[in-house]
Design a protein around this motif. Structure first.
Motif, PDB file in Angstrom:
ATOM      1  N   GLY A  56     -78.070 -13.544  16.849  1.00  0.00           N
ATOM      2  CA  GLY A  56     -78.855 -12.508  16.198  1.00  0.00           C
ATOM      3  C   GLY A  56     -78.356 -12.183  14.806  1.00  0.00           C
ATOM      4  O   GLY A  56     -77.182 -12.402  14.477  1.00  0.00           O
ATOM      5  N   HIS A  57     -79.257 -11.664  13.992  1.00  0.00           N
ATOM      6  CA  HIS A  57     -78.891 -11.267  12.629  1.00  0.00           C
ATOM      7  C   HIS A  57     -79.801 -10.134  12.183  1.00  0.00           C
ATOM      8  O   HIS A  57     -81.015 -10.161  12.407  1.00  0.00           O
ATOM      9  CB  HIS A  57     -79.037 -12.448  11.670  1.00  0.00           C
ATOM     10  N   SER A  58     -79.216  -9.106  11.587  1.00  0.00           N
ATOM     11  CA  SER A  58     -79.990  -7.996  11.029  1.00  0.00           C
ATOM     12  C   SER A  58     -79.412  -7.627   9.674  1.00  0.00           C
ATOM     13  O   SER A  58     -78.195  -7.657   9.478  1.00  0.00           O
ATOM     14  CB  SER A  58     -79.966  -6.787  11.971  1.00  0.00           C
ATOM     15  N   ARG A  59     -80.285  -7.271   8.740  1.00  0.00           N
ATOM     16  CA  ARG A  59     -79.816  -6.947   7.390  1.00  0.00           C
ATOM     17  C   ARG A  59     -80.907  -6.234   6.605  1.00  0.00           C
ATOM     18  O   ARG A  59     -82.091  -6.300   6.927  1.00  0.00           O
ATOM     19  CB  ARG A  59     -79.414  -8.213   6.638  1.00  0.00           C
ATOM     20  N   HIS A  60     -80.482  -5.545   5.538  1.00  0.00           N
ATOM     21  CA  HIS A  60     -81.409  -4.984   4.559  1.00  0.00           C
ATOM     22  C   HIS A  60     -81.680  -6.053   3.501  1.00  0.00           C
ATOM     23  O   HIS A  60     -80.757  -6.521   2.829  1.00  0.00           O
ATOM     24  CB  HIS A  60     -80.818  -3.735   3.901  1.00  0.00           C
ATOM     25  N   LEU A  61     -82.949  -6.443   3.372  1.00  0.00           N
ATOM     26  CA  LEU A  61     -83.287  -7.447   2.367  1.00  0.00           C
ATOM     27  C   LEU A  61     -83.304  -6.820   0.980  1.00  0.00           C
ATOM     28  O   LEU A  61     -82.722  -7.336   0.039  1.00  0.00           O
ATOM     29  CB  LEU A  61     -84.647  -8.068   2.686  1.00  0.00           C
ATOM     30  N   ILE A  62     -83.971  -5.718   0.875  1.00  0.00           N
ATOM     31  CA  ILE A  62     -83.944  -4.895  -0.326  1.00  0.00           C
ATOM     32  C   ILE A  62     -83.789  -3.454   0.129  1.00  0.00           C
ATOM     33  O   ILE A  62     -83.632  -3.200   1.323  1.00  0.00           O
ATOM     34  CB  ILE A  62     -85.209  -5.083  -1.205  1.00  0.00           C
ATOM     35  N   LYS A  63     -83.867  -2.526  -0.759  1.00  0.00           N
ATOM     36  CA  LYS A  63     -83.525  -1.142  -0.458  1.00  0.00           C
ATOM     37  C   LYS A  63     -84.216  -0.613   0.788  1.00  0.00           C
ATOM     38  O   LYS A  63     -83.571  -0.043   1.664  1.00  0.00           O
ATOM     39  CB  LYS A  63     -83.859  -0.252  -1.653  1.00  0.00           C
ATOM     40  N   ASN A  64     -85.535  -0.781   0.902  1.00  0.00           N
ATOM     41  CA  ASN A  64     -86.276  -0.178   2.009  1.00  0.00           C
ATOM     42  C   ASN A  64     -86.903  -1.205   2.953  1.00  0.00           C
ATOM     43  O   ASN A  64     -87.832  -0.887   3.682  1.00  0.00           O
ATOM     44  CB  ASN A  64     -87.385   0.731   1.463  1.00  0.00           C
ATOM     45  N   LEU A  65     -86.386  -2.444   2.926  1.00  0.00           N
ATOM     46  CA  LEU A  65     -86.918  -3.492   3.786  1.00  0.00           C
ATOM     47  C   LEU A  65     -85.820  -4.005   4.704  1.00  0.00           C
ATOM     48  O   LEU A  65     -84.779  -4.472   4.235  1.00  0.00           O
ATOM     49  CB  LEU A  65     -87.478  -4.638   2.942  1.00  0.00           C
ATOM     50  N   PHE A  66     -86.040  -3.911   6.027  1.00  0.00           N
ATOM     51  CA  PHE A  66     -85.023  -4.269   7.008  1.00  0.00           C
ATOM     52  C   PHE A  66     -85.514  -5.431   7.857  1.00  0.00           C
ATOM     53  O   PHE A  66     -86.655  -5.432   8.338  1.00  0.00           O
ATOM     54  CB  PHE A  66     -84.726  -3.070   7.910  1.00  0.00           C
TER      55      PHE A  66
END
Length: 616
Positions: free
Chosen positions: A448-458
């Motif tokens: 699994g992987h989770s992250r913020h791509l840009i400020k308000n995009l997850f």
């Protein structure tokens, strides 16, 4: 059976009399949430669902999670599948307390309303040994709400779904807290889609044979002693005097339930044995009974079977936790299950059977560096029953690594072996049961992987692989361990705060499999788009669109049918005026005709109104 009881008693004694050293590190956990809350402690990734405000069944809320499918079964119960795993292979809990699965091994989550639930935590991949036995398909943990109000009055009115009226109260007095509620719900024959084509056994317009009325009472309390240790008590009772069970639209048979009840009670504690160690434990009891009658005609003139069934579950689950350089958890979970049946068929006299199911486990969690941590666990599950002199033991190892970056992204790799214990019906059915059944076993791998791509995009994504052996199904009308199936797939979810007043999310799930078993009623592809918009004057608009791909479904004579793909679209508009909450909802807006399982059409277009008043 004696060996199982001796193992459980010996392990519990070890936990109670353990006396680890003190330390300056202090933790404080709520007693009823005895299952590890962090992803690391749970081995597999933990998904948390935000819940809608309206009082809908949990089965409706779970549709917001990719990889889950909810269908309606032959006894009008909800069938939950996680990544293709079947209902009896999934563990369902409330605040870490297992819910009784009954004779068929299924928890009917359609009977649980969402109003008392604050959050749903879902483990789809490898399950921690902390959960005990029976987690091959995954874990669903329902976390209850904690809010103060002197009294609340609530009414939910629907064209199709269950109509309910509810009275509740929840208050704190210093170190003591209580909650109580009484709910009545009713479902009358619901409207089918206008596109529904009648069959010889289903008239259309209104769903035949689908009336029910139910009462639910719940009571709970929590308190502190010595400003440190916690105790909790919880009890509930549900009663359905009469319920019509909708049959397949291609079948002449009809069935009813009479005097259906479910009762439960539990006591939980969290006692600190030192500043860096504590003993958490739950003692729980479940009881149920019902009369099931099946007829060969829709007018209830020719009875085919009348059966009375009683069952109980008694469970004890202590867990000792020590926090030093890492966190060490030791525990056991043991359940005694008993069923007693009498009918005018194969059970002319009362026939009791019982089983003991449980596990002992240890788990260790540690941070290797600021970014890298790991968890490793080992469980020994066991089960035995009244028709066998030997107990069966299952080793369930698990492990996971977690990597966190400076930007807050988290990657995880987890592996575990989980089991599904045979159900009471599979073991003891007079015509189909097999007391020599083994537990089904699955090797589960998840990345699994989770992250913020840009400020308000997850972004949240996962891929998985499952290798399942000894699946149980019917062979020449007798249950046997006959199937081997391997499944793999992936899930991806994107959520964003596009504007201050607009939140949106889109998700997709894929499932493939190969082997000598077909994953019935689990779509290979599914997708969802959801939006929440804050409007002027405190109004809030929610929209949700779901797409389910073509899939196979099994009928009651073991023949597969292909069900077509379908879309559904829902919306809700809500507003709060001080202590008054209101919501208007519209479901299946396009009134699409579709079947959740072969022969069981879903409701057509539905209108709903919720009104809830708080006196605080």
């Amino acid at each position: 059976m004696k060996k199982l009881l001796l193992i459980s008693v010996g392990f519990i004694s070890t936990l109670i009399f353990a006396n680890p050293p003190d330390s300056l590190k202090q933790f404080h956990l709520h007693p009823v949430r005895v299952v590890a809350e962090s992803p690391q402690a749970s081995i597999g990734r933990v998904e948390s669902l935000r819940l809608p405000e309206n009082t809908i069944p949990i089965s409706e809320a779970l549709k917001a999670s990719p990889g889950l499918s909810i269908t309606t079964g032959t006894r009008d119960e909800s069938n939950l599948r996680i990544r293709g795993f079947r209902k009896n292979e999934v563990l369902v809990m409330i605040d870490g307390r297992p819910l009784k699965k009954g004779d068929w091994g299924n928890v009917d989550i359609s009977k649980i309303l969402i109003d008392d639930i604050a959050e749903i935590r879902i483990v789809k991949g490898p399950a921690s040994s902390l959960y005990g036995a029976g987690t091959m398909g995954g874990v669903v943990n329902l976390i209850s709400k904690r809010q103060d109000h002197i009294i609340s009055l609530e009414s939910n009115l629907h064209r199709n779904l269950v109509n309910s009226q509810r009275l509740s109260s929840s208050l704190s007095f210093g170190d003591f807290r209580y909650k109580a509620s009484l709910t009545r719900d009713e479902r009358r024959p619901y409207h089918l889609s206008e596109d529904f084509t009648p069959t010889p056994f289903e008239n259309g317009v209104l769903r035949n044979h689908s009336y029910q009325e139910a009462w639910h009472a719940d009571l709970g309390s929590e308190w502190l002693w010595d400003d440190l240790h916690e105790m909790a008590f919880d009890a509930g009772f549900s009663y359905i005097p009469y319920k019509e069970i909708p049959s397949s639209i291609y079948s002449r048979e009809t069935s009813i339930y009479e005097d259906w009840y479910r009762a439960r009670a539990s006591v939980s504690m969290d006692a600190f044995t030192s500043l860096n160690s504590n003993l958490r434990s739950q003692l729980y009891f479940d009881s149920s009974g019902d009369t099931f009658e099946r007829f060969r005609d829709p007018n209830h003139q020719v009875s085919d079977l009348r059966s009375r069934l009683y069952s109980i579950n008694i469970g004890l689950a202590p867990t000792f936790e020590y926090r030093g350089a890492g966190t060490l958890s030791l525990g056991t979970k043991t359940e005694f299950r008993r069923v007693n049946r009498k009918d005018d068929g194969p059970y002319p006299e009362w026939t009791p059977n019982h089983a003991v199911v449980g596990s002992v486990f240890s788990q260790y969690q540690k941070e290797l560096t600021e970014r890298l941590s790991y968890t490793t666990g080992l469980g020994l599950s066991f089960f035995g029953h009244s028709q066998s002199d030997e107990a069966k033991f299952l080793l369930e190892p698990s492990g996971a690594f977690y990597w966190t970056t400076d930007g807050g992204s988290v990657s995880s790799l987890s592996y575990g072996i989980n089991s599904a214990i045979p159900t009471m019906r599979q073991l003891f059915s007079s015509q189909k049961g097999n007391p020599d059944l083994k537990a089904s076993r699955a090797q589960k791998l998840e990345l699994g992987h989770s992250r913020h791509l840009i400020k308000n995009l997850f972004l949240d994504t996962s891929v998985y692989y499952n290798n399942v052996r000894n699946l149980i199904d019917l062979v020449q009308e007798k249950y046997a361990n006959i199937y081997h199936v391997q499944s793999y797939g992936g899930e991806i979810s994107l959520s964003a705060q596009l504007l201050k007043q607009w939140e949106t999310s889109v998700q997709y799930a894929h499932l493939s499999y190969f082997g000598n078993y077909a994953l019935s009623d689990s779509p290979p592809h599914s997708a969802q788009l959801a939006n929440t918009v804050q409007l002027p004057y405190g109004l809030r608009l929610k929209t949700q669109s779901d797409w389910i791909s073509k899939r196979d479904s099994l009928d009651d004579i073991a023949t597969f049918h292909s069900l077509p793909a379908y879309f559904t679209h829902d919306l809700a508009l809500s507003v709060t005026f001080k202590n008054l909450e209101t919501e208007l909802s519209l479901s299946n807006i396009l009134d699409q005709d579709y079947q959740s399982e072969y022969g069981f059409p879903a409701p057509g277009r539905d209108f709903g109104l919720k009104i809830k008043y708080y006196l605080r």
